[in-house]
Design an enzyme around this catalytic site. Structure first.
Site, PDB file in Angstrom:
ATOM      1  N   ARG A  23     -17.817 170.396  39.827  1.00 16.02           N
ATOM      2  CA  ARG A  23     -18.912 169.817  40.644  1.00 16.02           C
ATOM      3  C   ARG A  23     -20.284 170.425  40.380  1.00 16.02           C
ATOM      4  NH1 ARG A  23     -15.131 169.434  45.009  1.00 16.02           N
ATOM      5  NH2 ARG A  23     -14.236 167.340  44.918  1.00 16.02           N
ATOM      6  N   LYS A  36     -32.963 165.623  32.508  1.00 18.18           N
ATOM      7  CA  LYS A  36     -32.196 164.407  32.204  1.00 18.18           C
ATOM      8  C   LYS A  36     -31.067 164.804  31.275  1.00 18.18           C
ATOM      9  CE  LYS A  36     -35.434 160.590  32.581  1.00 18.18           C
ATOM     10  NZ  LYS A  36     -36.145 159.537  31.837  1.00 18.18           N
ATOM     11  N   GLU A  92     -42.951 162.862  19.770  1.00 24.37           N
ATOM     12  CA  GLU A  92     -42.914 163.028  21.235  1.00 24.37           C
ATOM     13  C   GLU A  92     -44.180 163.751  21.728  1.00 24.37           C
ATOM     14  OE1 GLU A  92     -40.640 161.514  23.038  1.00 24.37           O
ATOM     15  OE2 GLU A  92     -38.696 161.573  22.022  1.00 24.37           O
ATOM     16  N   LYS A 151     -45.416 167.495  30.565  1.00 21.71           N
ATOM     17  CA  LYS A 151     -44.111 167.081  31.090  1.00 21.71           C
ATOM     18  C   LYS A 151     -43.827 167.768  32.424  1.00 21.71           C
ATOM     19  CE  LYS A 151     -39.482 165.759  30.231  1.00 21.71           C
ATOM     20  NZ  LYS A 151     -38.416 165.418  29.343  1.00 21.71           N
ATOM     21  N   GLU A 183     -37.591 159.965  38.416  1.00 17.83           N
ATOM     22  CA  GLU A 183     -38.156 158.762  37.798  1.00 17.83           C
ATOM     23  C   GLU A 183     -38.230 157.565  38.748  1.00 17.83           C
ATOM     24  OE1 GLU A 183     -37.325 158.310  33.556  1.00 17.83           O
ATOM     25  OE2 GLU A 183     -37.405 156.146  33.835  1.00 17.83           O
ATOM     26  N   ARG A 230     -42.765 159.214  36.096  1.00 22.70           N
ATOM     27  CA  ARG A 230     -41.947 159.781  35.010  1.00 22.70           C
ATOM     28  C   ARG A 230     -41.604 158.731  33.954  1.00 22.70           C
ATOM     29  NH1 ARG A 230     -37.093 164.262  35.052  1.00 22.70           N
ATOM     30  NH2 ARG A 230     -36.752 164.152  32.808  1.00 22.70           N
ATOM     31  N   ASN A 237     -41.490 157.425  28.889  1.00 15.89           N
ATOM     32  CA  ASN A 237     -40.719 156.503  28.050  1.00 15.89           C
ATOM     33  C   ASN A 237     -41.607 155.566  27.245  1.00 15.89           C
ATOM     34  OD1 ASN A 237     -38.110 157.374  28.827  1.00 15.89           O
ATOM     35  ND2 ASN A 237     -38.397 156.341  30.783  1.00 15.89           N
ATOM     36  N   HIS A 260     -40.328 153.912  24.172  1.00 23.50           N
ATOM     37  CA  HIS A 260     -38.867 153.970  24.193  1.00 23.50           C
ATOM     38  C   HIS A 260     -38.195 152.627  24.463  1.00 23.50           C
ATOM     39  CE1 HIS A 260     -39.752 158.189  24.103  1.00 23.50           C
ATOM     40  NE2 HIS A 260     -38.486 158.538  24.153  1.00 23.50           N
ATOM     41  N   HIS A 287     -35.309 152.111  21.815  1.00 22.32           N
ATOM     42  CA  HIS A 287     -33.874 152.040  22.082  1.00 22.32           C
ATOM     43  C   HIS A 287     -33.247 150.813  21.433  1.00 22.32           C
ATOM     44  CE1 HIS A 287     -34.227 154.913  25.775  1.00 22.32           C
ATOM     45  NE2 HIS A 287     -34.146 155.555  24.629  1.00 22.32           N
ATOM     46  N   HIS A 323     -34.375 159.879  16.325  1.00 22.26           N
ATOM     47  CA  HIS A 323     -34.902 159.384  17.603  1.00 22.26           C
ATOM     48  C   HIS A 323     -36.440 159.361  17.602  1.00 22.26           C
ATOM     49  CE1 HIS A 323     -35.284 158.599  21.840  1.00 22.26           C
ATOM     50  NE2 HIS A 323     -35.963 159.725  22.009  1.00 22.26           N
TER      51      HIS A 323
HETATM   52  P1  NAD Z   1     -30.522 166.548  17.477  1.00 23.82           P
HETATM   53  O1  NAD Z   1     -30.052 167.337  18.599  1.00 23.82           O
HETATM   54  O2  NAD Z   1     -29.551 165.610  16.839  1.00 23.82           O
HETATM   55  O3  NAD Z   1     -31.077 167.540  16.361  1.00 23.82           O
HETATM   56  C1  NAD Z   1     -31.537 167.016  15.146  1.00 23.82           C
HETATM   57  C2  NAD Z   1     -30.810 167.644  13.957  1.00 23.82           C
HETATM   58  O4  NAD Z   1     -31.326 168.938  13.713  1.00 23.82           O
HETATM   59  C3  NAD Z   1     -29.328 167.808  14.167  1.00 23.82           C
HETATM   60  O5  NAD Z   1     -28.657 167.595  12.952  1.00 23.82           O
HETATM   61  C4  NAD Z   1     -29.231 169.273  14.596  1.00 23.82           C
HETATM   62  O6  NAD Z   1     -27.973 169.829  14.372  1.00 23.82           O
HETATM   63  C5  NAD Z   1     -30.258 169.878  13.696  1.00 23.82           C
HETATM   64  N1  NAD Z   1     -30.830 171.127  14.140  1.00 23.82           N
HETATM   65  C6  NAD Z   1     -31.086 171.532  15.407  1.00 23.82           C
HETATM   66  N2  NAD Z   1     -31.756 172.680  15.403  1.00 23.82           N
HETATM   67  C7  NAD Z   1     -31.928 173.035  14.108  1.00 23.82           C
HETATM   68  C8  NAD Z   1     -32.558 174.104  13.457  1.00 23.82           C
HETATM   69  N3  NAD Z   1     -33.207 175.040  14.141  1.00 23.82           N
HETATM   70  N4  NAD Z   1     -32.521 174.161  12.112  1.00 23.82           N
HETATM   71  C9  NAD Z   1     -31.912 173.170  11.391  1.00 23.82           C
HETATM   72  N5  NAD Z   1     -31.320 172.112  11.944  1.00 23.82           N
HETATM   73  C10 NAD Z   1     -31.329 172.051  13.299  1.00 23.82           C
HETATM   74  O7  NAD Z   1     -31.798 165.680  17.825  1.00 23.82           O
HETATM   75  P2  NAD Z   1     -33.147 165.991  18.630  1.00 23.82           P
HETATM   76  O8  NAD Z   1     -34.193 165.268  17.894  1.00 23.82           O
HETATM   77  O9  NAD Z   1     -33.313 167.422  18.912  1.00 23.82           O
HETATM   78  O10 NAD Z   1     -32.891 165.273  20.025  1.00 23.82           O
HETATM   79  C11 NAD Z   1     -32.622 163.895  20.109  1.00 23.82           C
HETATM   80  C12 NAD Z   1     -31.745 163.677  21.303  1.00 23.82           C
HETATM   81  O11 NAD Z   1     -32.427 164.130  22.449  1.00 23.82           O
HETATM   82  C13 NAD Z   1     -31.395 162.232  21.532  1.00 23.82           C
HETATM   83  O12 NAD Z   1     -30.046 162.137  21.853  1.00 23.82           O
HETATM   84  C14 NAD Z   1     -32.269 161.831  22.697  1.00 23.82           C
HETATM   85  O13 NAD Z   1     -31.684 160.822  23.479  1.00 23.82           O
HETATM   86  C15 NAD Z   1     -32.358 163.123  23.449  1.00 23.82           C
HETATM   87  N6  NAD Z   1     -33.563 163.234  24.267  1.00 23.82           N
HETATM   88  C16 NAD Z   1     -33.413 163.605  25.560  1.00 23.82           C
HETATM   89  C17 NAD Z   1     -34.506 163.759  26.371  1.00 23.82           C
HETATM   90  C18 NAD Z   1     -34.337 164.224  27.773  1.00 23.82           C
HETATM   91  O14 NAD Z   1     -35.318 164.183  28.539  1.00 23.82           O
HETATM   92  N7  NAD Z   1     -33.180 164.679  28.169  1.00 23.82           N
HETATM   93  C19 NAD Z   1     -35.791 163.536  25.853  1.00 23.82           C
HETATM   94  C20 NAD Z   1     -35.914 163.177  24.520  1.00 23.82           C
HETATM   95  C21 NAD Z   1     -34.794 163.025  23.738  1.00 23.82           C
HETATM   96  N1  GLY Z   2     -37.867 161.994  27.939  1.00 23.01           N
HETATM   97  C1  GLY Z   2     -38.202 161.241  29.084  1.00 23.01           C
HETATM   98  C2  GLY Z   2     -38.020 161.989  30.349  1.00 23.01           C
HETATM   99  O1  GLY Z   2     -37.656 163.141  30.357  1.00 23.01           O
HETATM  100  O2  GLY Z   2     -38.214 161.427  31.377  1.00 23.01           O
END
Ligand code: NAD
Ligand code: GLY
Length: 344
Positions: free
Chosen positions: A108, A130, A172, A210, A220, A224, A228, A231, A235, A248
């Site tokens: 939980r 998120k 971003e 942020k 949101e 917030r 997006n 986005h 998406h 992404h």
């Molecule tokens: P990711 O986590 O896939 O990382 C990108 C690549 O880089 C992967 O292959 C990873 O293994 C590699 N990597 C990570 N750190 C590294 C390093 N220091 N050196 C070498 N390689 C490294 O992608 P991302 O771009 O970090 O994140 C995208 C994800 O985040 C998506 O799933 C998206 O939906 C999510 N996201 C979430 C939010 C949120 O608010 N929660 C906001 C934006 C994006």
């Molecule tokens: N990445 C969008 C949010 O955190 O709301």
């Protein structure tokens, strides 16, 4: 440098201030098979905890699913984590989102710490709580709001990050600047993020933007959604290309350009402003074009967006540079005319 997130459960984001993590608790570090060989050993040296285990999952957005989540939870049980235990996400946004979601439902809900290792996760994903996974219906459609206990952004992790991934993070940063901060956008136009000092400043600015947004609207209900920007289009592009062709941040870059073209048609953005955003994105080798095969089909896919409601699509559009407009009243024909412009 410390930035406070004033949400219901306040916490801090530290930039380049991770010395040791000391906890009188059991801890599981969740990472992946790409980050682990690069950074796990050094990271473990910074850990002073009662007991720890490491959970290594496969790398990639395609593993951000129920199966991997289930594996993480199984490993937590095998490690006998209790309700006082912590998860630590060591990785990019995929690891952060999945670890946070796992933490939010394990017994939980337990605490988790974000240690983002990509630029994108430093400036966006690791902050704001998120969490989630993808399923066959789309991205991040299953998840929760679950704030981390603390976030540590260490720019030295970025030394191993491929240039393409770095640029995806820049998208971003541009997103934050275009919608919230004209001065920051102008600063980005003349300062290279390949320089460490500039990079740290841009990370700080993005997180401050942020932090301000999340502090005002944690769940949101309003502002917030502006985070997006780009986005709604992004998406659909990611879905159409099965998460394979674009990172992404790259899809966000194309999505922002699509949103900008819509803003141009609505008179919210001037052509000269649209070109400046294009130029900034292109200077980091980010894509801004995409072949829309069927504008109708693309439009229908908007309905799966979490912001769509009652068959109305909500678009986040720039209102000049440094401002935003949230619109759910845009004629379908206008949107289709923008999508028709994307044919290469
Ligand atoms: P990711 O986590 O896939 O990382 C990108 C690549 O880089 C992967 O292959 C990873 O293994 C590699 N990597 C990570 N750190 C590294 C390093 N220091 N050196 C070498 N390689 C490294 O992608 P991302 O771009 O970090 O994140 C995208 C994800 O985040 C998506 O799933 C998206 O939906 C999510 N996201 C979430 C939010 C949120 O608010 N929660 C906001 C934006 C994006
Ligand atoms: N990445 C969008 C949010 O955190 O709301």
């Amino acid at each position: 440098m410390q930035i406070k997130i004033n949400c219901e459960k306040p916490y801090s984001v530290f930039i380049n201030e991770l010395d040791t993590i000391e906890l009188n608790s059991k801890v599981a570090i969740v990472t992946n098979d790409r980050v682990a060989p690069l950074h796990l050993e050094d990271f473990l040296k910074r850990l002073k905890v009662k007991e720890y285990g490491v959970i290594i999952v496969k790398d990639g957005e395609k593993y951000k699913n129920f199966e991997t989540l289930n594996y993480i939870l199984d490993e937590c049980f095998k490690l006998k984590l209790d309700r006082k235990s912590y998860l630590i996400a060591l990785g990019g946004g995929v690891i952060g989102d999945m670890t946070g979601f796992g933490a939010s439902i394990y017994q939980r809900g337990i605490e988790f710490i974000q240690v983002p290792t990509t630029l994108l996760s430093m400036v966006d994903a690791s902050v704001g709580g998120k969490t989630g996974i993808n399923n066959k219906y789309g991205k991040n459609l299953i998840g929760s709001f679950w704030q981390p206990k603390v976030v540590y952004c260490q720019t030295d992790f970025l030394q191993t990050l491929p240039k393409r991934e770095f640029s995806a993070g820049v998208a971003e940063i541009v997103k934050m600047a275009v919608t919230f901060d004209k001065d920051f956008f102008e600063w980005l136009e003349i300062n290279s993020l390949y320089e460490e000092e500039n990079l740290q400043y841009a990370i700080k600015k993005s997180i401050q933007i942020k932090a301000d947004v999340v502090s005002k609207d944690e769940r949101e209900a309003g502002i917030r959604a502006v985070l997006n920007y780009g986005h709604t289009f992004c998406h659909v592009i990611e879905n159409e290309t099965e998460y394979r062709r674009y990172l992404h941040g790259e899809a966000v870059s194309i999505g922002m350009n699509m949103a900008n073209r819509l803003a141009l048609k609505l008179g919210l953005l001037k052509n000269e402003e649209l070109k400046r955003v294009e130029k900034l994105l292109k200077s980091y080798d980010l894509p801004i074009s995409y072949k829309v095969n069927s504008s109708e089909k693309f439009y229908e896919s908007f309905m799966l967006d979490k912001k769509s409601f009652n068959k109305k699509v909500k678009f986040i559009l720039p209102d000049s540079i440094g401002g935003f407009s949230m619109r759910d009243d845009i004629e379908k024909s206008l949107v289709l005319s923008v999508l028709d412009e994307f044919n290469d």
